[in-house]
Design a protein around this motif. Structure first.
Motif, PDB file in Angstrom:
ATOM      1  N   PRO A   1      13.538  -9.021   5.823  1.00 20.77           N
ATOM      2  CA  PRO A   1      12.550  -9.220   6.891  1.00 20.77           C
ATOM      3  C   PRO A   1      11.256  -8.431   6.717  1.00 20.77           C
ATOM      4  N   PHE A   2      11.295  -7.356   5.941  1.00 24.12           N
ATOM      5  CA  PHE A   2      10.054  -6.596   5.747  1.00 24.12           C
ATOM      6  C   PHE A   2       9.037  -7.406   4.943  1.00 24.12           C
ATOM      7  N   TYR A   3       9.515  -8.232   4.009  1.00 26.76           N
ATOM      8  CA  TYR A   3       8.584  -9.122   3.299  1.00 26.76           C
ATOM      9  C   TYR A   3       7.959 -10.114   4.284  1.00 26.76           C
ATOM     10  N   VAL A   4       8.770 -10.614   5.203  1.00 22.98           N
ATOM     11  CA  VAL A   4       8.265 -11.559   6.208  1.00 22.98           C
ATOM     12  C   VAL A   4       7.219 -10.886   7.094  1.00 22.98           C
ATOM     13  N   LEU A   5       7.497  -9.659   7.496  1.00 26.58           N
ATOM     14  CA  LEU A   5       6.537  -8.931   8.337  1.00 26.58           C
ATOM     15  C   LEU A   5       5.207  -8.753   7.610  1.00 26.58           C
ATOM     16  N   HIS A   6       5.254  -8.417   6.330  1.00 23.00           N
ATOM     17  CA  HIS A   6       4.013  -8.212   5.581  1.00 23.00           C
ATOM     18  C   HIS A   6       3.200  -9.507   5.509  1.00 23.00           C
ATOM     19  N   ASP A   7       3.857 -10.618   5.320  1.00 21.20           N
ATOM     20  CA  ASP A   7       3.154 -11.900   5.322  1.00 21.20           C
ATOM     21  C   ASP A   7       2.562 -12.188   6.702  1.00 21.20           C
ATOM     22  N   THR A   8       3.296 -11.843   7.744  1.00 21.66           N
ATOM     23  CA  THR A   8       2.821 -12.058   9.111  1.00 21.66           C
ATOM     24  C   THR A   8       1.569 -11.229   9.401  1.00 21.66           C
ATOM     25  N   LEU A   9       1.573  -9.986   8.950  1.00 24.52           N
ATOM     26  CA  LEU A   9       0.410  -9.127   9.176  1.00 24.52           C
ATOM     27  C   LEU A   9      -0.817  -9.660   8.443  1.00 24.52           C
ATOM     28  N   ALA A  10      -0.629 -10.154   7.239  1.00 26.60           N
ATOM     29  CA  ALA A  10      -1.759 -10.681   6.461  1.00 26.60           C
ATOM     30  C   ALA A  10      -2.390 -11.889   7.153  1.00 26.60           C
ATOM     31  N   LYS A  11      -1.555 -12.715   7.784  1.00 28.73           N
ATOM     32  CA  LYS A  11      -2.070 -13.895   8.482  1.00 28.73           C
ATOM     33  C   LYS A  11      -2.726 -13.521   9.814  1.00 28.73           C
ATOM     34  N   THR A  12      -2.203 -12.476  10.453  1.00 24.95           N
ATOM     35  CA  THR A  12      -2.649 -12.131  11.802  1.00 24.95           C
ATOM     36  C   THR A  12      -3.928 -11.292  11.805  1.00 24.95           C
ATOM     37  N   TYR A  13      -4.150 -10.540  10.733  1.00 28.67           N
ATOM     38  CA  TYR A  13      -5.283  -9.604  10.697  1.00 28.67           C
ATOM     39  C   TYR A  13      -6.139  -9.839   9.444  1.00 28.67           C
ATOM     40  N   PRO A  14      -6.865 -10.948   9.405  1.00 32.11           N
ATOM     41  CA  PRO A  14      -7.619 -11.303   8.195  1.00 32.11           C
ATOM     42  C   PRO A  14      -8.722 -10.304   7.851  1.00 32.11           C
ATOM     43  N   ALA A  15      -9.413  -9.751   8.843  1.00 31.30           N
ATOM     44  CA  ALA A  15     -10.495  -8.807   8.544  1.00 31.30           C
ATOM     45  C   ALA A  15      -9.947  -7.524   7.937  1.00 31.30           C
ATOM     46  N   VAL A  16      -8.812  -7.051   8.438  1.00 33.78           N
ATOM     47  CA  VAL A  16      -8.180  -5.868   7.853  1.00 33.78           C
ATOM     48  C   VAL A  16      -7.852  -6.109   6.393  1.00 33.78           C
ATOM     49  N   TYR A  17      -7.288  -7.272   6.094  1.00 38.16           N
ATOM     50  CA  TYR A  17      -6.890  -7.558   4.715  1.00 38.16           C
ATOM     51  C   TYR A  17      -8.086  -7.884   3.833  1.00 38.16           C
ATOM     52  N   ASP A  18      -9.190  -8.296   4.440  1.00 38.85           N
ATOM     53  CA  ASP A  18     -10.388  -8.597   3.654  1.00 38.85           C
ATOM     54  C   ASP A  18     -11.192  -7.335   3.331  1.00 38.85           C
ATOM     55  N   ARG A  19     -11.262  -6.400   4.283  1.00 37.98           N
ATOM     56  CA  ARG A  19     -12.180  -5.274   4.120  1.00 37.98           C
ATOM     57  C   ARG A  19     -11.497  -3.944   3.799  1.00 37.98           C
ATOM     58  N   MET A  20     -10.194  -3.852   3.994  1.00 37.57           N
ATOM     59  CA  MET A  20      -9.489  -2.614   3.686  1.00 37.57           C
ATOM     60  C   MET A  20      -8.682  -2.776   2.397  1.00 37.57           C
ATOM     61  N   THR A  21      -8.526  -1.692   1.672  1.00 35.28           N
ATOM     62  CA  THR A  21      -7.671  -1.678   0.492  1.00 35.28           C
ATOM     63  C   THR A  21      -6.236  -1.434   0.934  1.00 35.28           C
ATOM     64  N   LEU A  22      -5.313  -2.254   0.462  1.00 36.14           N
ATOM     65  CA  LEU A  22      -3.907  -2.095   0.802  1.00 36.14           C
ATOM     66  C   LEU A  22      -3.136  -1.570  -0.404  1.00 36.14           C
ATOM     67  N   ASP A  23      -2.475  -0.432  -0.210  1.00 29.87           N
ATOM     68  CA  ASP A  23      -1.544   0.095  -1.208  1.00 29.87           C
ATOM     69  C   ASP A  23      -0.140  -0.006  -0.641  1.00 29.87           C
ATOM     70  N   LYS A  24       0.741  -0.634  -1.406  1.00 31.70           N
ATOM     71  CA  LYS A  24       2.143  -0.698  -1.011  1.00 31.70           C
ATOM     72  C   LYS A  24       2.877   0.436  -1.718  1.00 31.70           C
ATOM     73  N   VAL A  25       3.458   1.310  -0.920  1.00 28.34           N
ATOM     74  CA  VAL A  25       4.082   2.520  -1.424  1.00 28.34           C
ATOM     75  C   VAL A  25       5.599   2.370  -1.308  1.00 28.34           C
ATOM     76  N   ASN A  26       6.270   2.522  -2.421  1.00 29.80           N
ATOM     77  CA  ASN A  26       7.732   2.373  -2.462  1.00 29.80           C
ATOM     78  C   ASN A  26       8.157   1.038  -1.841  1.00 29.80           C
ATOM     79  N   THR A  27       7.510  -0.014  -2.270  1.00 29.60           N
ATOM     80  CA  THR A  27       7.799  -1.417  -1.935  1.00 29.60           C
ATOM     81  C   THR A  27       7.339  -1.816  -0.537  1.00 29.60           C
ATOM     82  N   PHE A  28       7.768  -1.107   0.495  1.00 28.90           N
ATOM     83  CA  PHE A  28       7.511  -1.567   1.857  1.00 28.90           C
ATOM     84  C   PHE A  28       6.556  -0.676   2.662  1.00 28.90           C
ATOM     85  N   GLY A  29       6.208   0.491   2.163  1.00 25.52           N
ATOM     86  CA  GLY A  29       5.232   1.316   2.861  1.00 25.52           C
ATOM     87  C   GLY A  29       3.844   0.716   2.760  1.00 25.52           C
TER      88      GLY A  29
END
Length: 563
Positions: free
Chosen positions: A100-128
């Motif tokens: 479900p954590f993979y599903v949540l990450h996909d949900t966040l990307a769809k819900t917050y487009p400006a965050v994903y467009d303008r902020m750098t995302l680092d995934k730490v230890n897979t799910f952080g």
């Protein structure tokens, strides 16, 4: 007037100077160092209203019905994903319960487009998840806003008014596991920053970090622990201006004109004690007078018969809380003022606990909760191994080794009664040093029996000492407190932010080296009324909207601050 008339904390969640460094080290002043809080008189910094950045106010953006309904949809999307942290989760690639954590990450990307467009995302230890947008002035330390993605399990879905992962909205409350703890913060933070970043003309002066662990409910070592290492490598010790995570207590209105708010400036310690009882089994048709389960039941009774004493410590956050009450609500707190003048901490403790109830008690008392009992494999076979799990949140007047040794003392008569051997915390150096430093009369005598009928094995797990106290003065606190005063202002009234003690623990225990200014506060009027960790968890969405507005204003105020 008695403290009860202040409605203290309605609706929630002499001392040794020794406080050992928590995970990652710490820069805050330890409780017990008088210099950290000397001469505290609860001066308030100015109210800080965001201005000069050309942005609309939070009130105008987040108070309409349309804004509320938009936020309901955002929060529903997050709550519907069952990101449960189980104590026995296996590796990421072998345990399907991580999916479900993979599903949540996909949900966040769809819900917050400006965050994903303008902020750098680092995934730490897979799910952080660590989101960063760099500020234009690298000389300013970043601010770091935190939440966690995971939730506790649901024992029985049939006991819920609404299914725990349906995220049902009844027009006032949004129901669901994690709707309050802590997806409430996660949704509010991302929504506030999404609003800022959706304005193409806004770019921060100060670097902004959002970070979300994924196993806070399992002590955070995989999530926040690794995120802390990642941020330390990037920014160094004391490289961040402010860290804000979940926590705190509900608001307290005294009289009609003074509103107190309680961001937590320290956490109690934490240790889980496990007791494994190994005894001889046998056929149930010829039972012993007490099976291993019966013996363990006596051990549980012995532990629950011994509770710890509450104590208001001089110059502690709770003591300072009472100083603030005496200053800003003198007519309603004459008893408090009198006891403060007399320096009568014993009576002050009694008054605080009697009138504040369970929540007040466990702010200043070590808590003990029997949470897990396991034993027996077959209905016609007596159990050979019985296990017990006890959760302690350790107040600063106590210590983890003290709690561990008390268990040995409290069960000694049962050990003698059933002729058990005891293996107590073998190889735990802090415990062994503590016992070695006790007077002989305070130690539990070693037994000379050789024909033991069983063995009780005790071990400590998930340890963290009480954290040092974060500052409630200086430029960082002034911006934080000033924003709180602005966000919760009301006509004809005064808002008083007061640092307090956190009953539980948060992911911040993994971040303590990053900043001296670590605060745990969910900016909500309803904190604690929402059934966290139990049936029918829910969140008032009007209160949630206040959170979004607060985070929006906090980022703006820190972006304008030169501190």
């Amino acid at each position: 007037m008695a403290l009860r008339k202040l409605s203290l904390l309605a609706g929630v969640a002499g001392v040794s100077a020794f406080v050992s460094a928590p995970i990652g080290g710490a820069y805050q002043k330890p409780l017990g160092q008088e210099s950290a809080v000397a001469n505290f008189n609860c001066d308030l910094p100015p109210v800080l209203t965001p201005a000069g950045d050309g942005l609309p106010s939070g009130q105008s953006l987040f108070s309409s019905e349309a804004a509320l309904l938009k936020q309901v949809k955002r929060h529903q999307a997050v709550v519907r994903v069952p990101t449960v942290c189980y104590d026995d989760l296996g590796s990421f690639d072998e345990d399907d319960r991580w999916a479900p954590f993979y599903v949540l990450h996909d949900t966040l990307a769809k819900t917050y487009p400006a965050v994903y467009d303008r902020m750098t995302l680092d995934k730490v230890n897979t799910f952080g998840l660590v989101y960063t947008i760099n500020g234009s002035d690298p000389s300013l330390k970043p601010i770091f806003l935190a939440a966690h993605q995971d939730v506790v399990p649901v024992a029985d879905e049939s006991t819920w008014t609404h299914p725990p992962f349906d995220a049902y909205f009844d027009g006032e409350f949004l129901w669901g596991r994690g709707s309050s703890d802590d997806k409430n913060s996660l949704t509010a933070l991302l929504s506030a920053v999404e609003t800022l970043l959706s304005n193409p003309d806004w770019s921060p002066t100060r670097t902004l970090i959002l970070a979300f662990g994924f196993d806070e409910e399992c002590s955070g070592y995989k999530g926040a622990g690794k995120i802390g290492e990642f941020l330390t490598e990037k920014y160094g010790d004391d490289g961040i201006a402010l860290i804000l995570d979940e926590g705190g207590l509900p608001v307290q209105l005294v009289g009609d004109d003074t509103l107190y708010l309680f961001p937590s400036v320290m956490e109690k310690g934490h240790v889980d004690i496990w007791a494994d009882l190994h005894v001889v089994g046998g056929h149930s048709s010829m039972p012993f007078p007490h099976t291993g389960i019966g013996i363990m039941a006596e051990i549980i009774t012995a532990l629950e018969s011994h509770t710890y004493e509450p104590q208001v410590l001089k110059n502690s956050p709770t003591y300072n809380h009472l100083v603030c009450l005496a200053r800003y609500s003198p007519e309603e707190s004459t008893d408090i003022a009198d006891l403060l003048k007399k320096d009568d901490l014993k009576k002050l403790t009694t008054l605080f606990v009697e009138d504040g109830g369970k929540v007040a008690r466990y702010m200043i008392q070590t808590s003990q909760a029997i949470d897990i009992i396991q034993g027996g494999q077959k209905i016609n076979a007596m159990p050979e191994v019985v296990s017990l799990g006890v959760n302690y949140r350790v107040a600063p007047q106590d210590s983890i080794p003290k709690v561990q040794h008390n268990i040995v003392k409290y069960v000694d008569s049962i050990v003698q009664k059933y002729n058990l051997s005891v293996k107590a915390y073998e190889g735990e150096q802090e415990y062994e040093a503590y016992v070695a430093g006790l007077p002989l009369e305070d130690r539990v005598a070693a037994r000379s029996d050789v024909d033991y009928q069983g063995t009780l094995v005790l071990r400590g797990d998930e340890k963290s000492e009480s954290t040092p106290v974060s500052p409630t003065s200086g430029p960082i606190w002034d911006v934080f407190s000033g924003t709180i005063q602005h966000a919760f202002a009301f006509e004809g009234g005064k808002v008083v932010p007061v640092g307090e003690i956190m009953n539980g623990n948060t992911d911040t225990r993994h971040y303590l080296n990053l900043s001296p200014h670590v605060y745990r506060w969910t900016p909500s009027r309803q904190r604690g009324d929402e059934n966290i960790h139990t049936i029918d968890e829910r969140v008032r969405m009007d209160s949630h909207m206040e959170m979004v507005s607060f985070y929006y204003d906090l980022v703006r105020n820190f972006d304008a601050a030169e501190a």
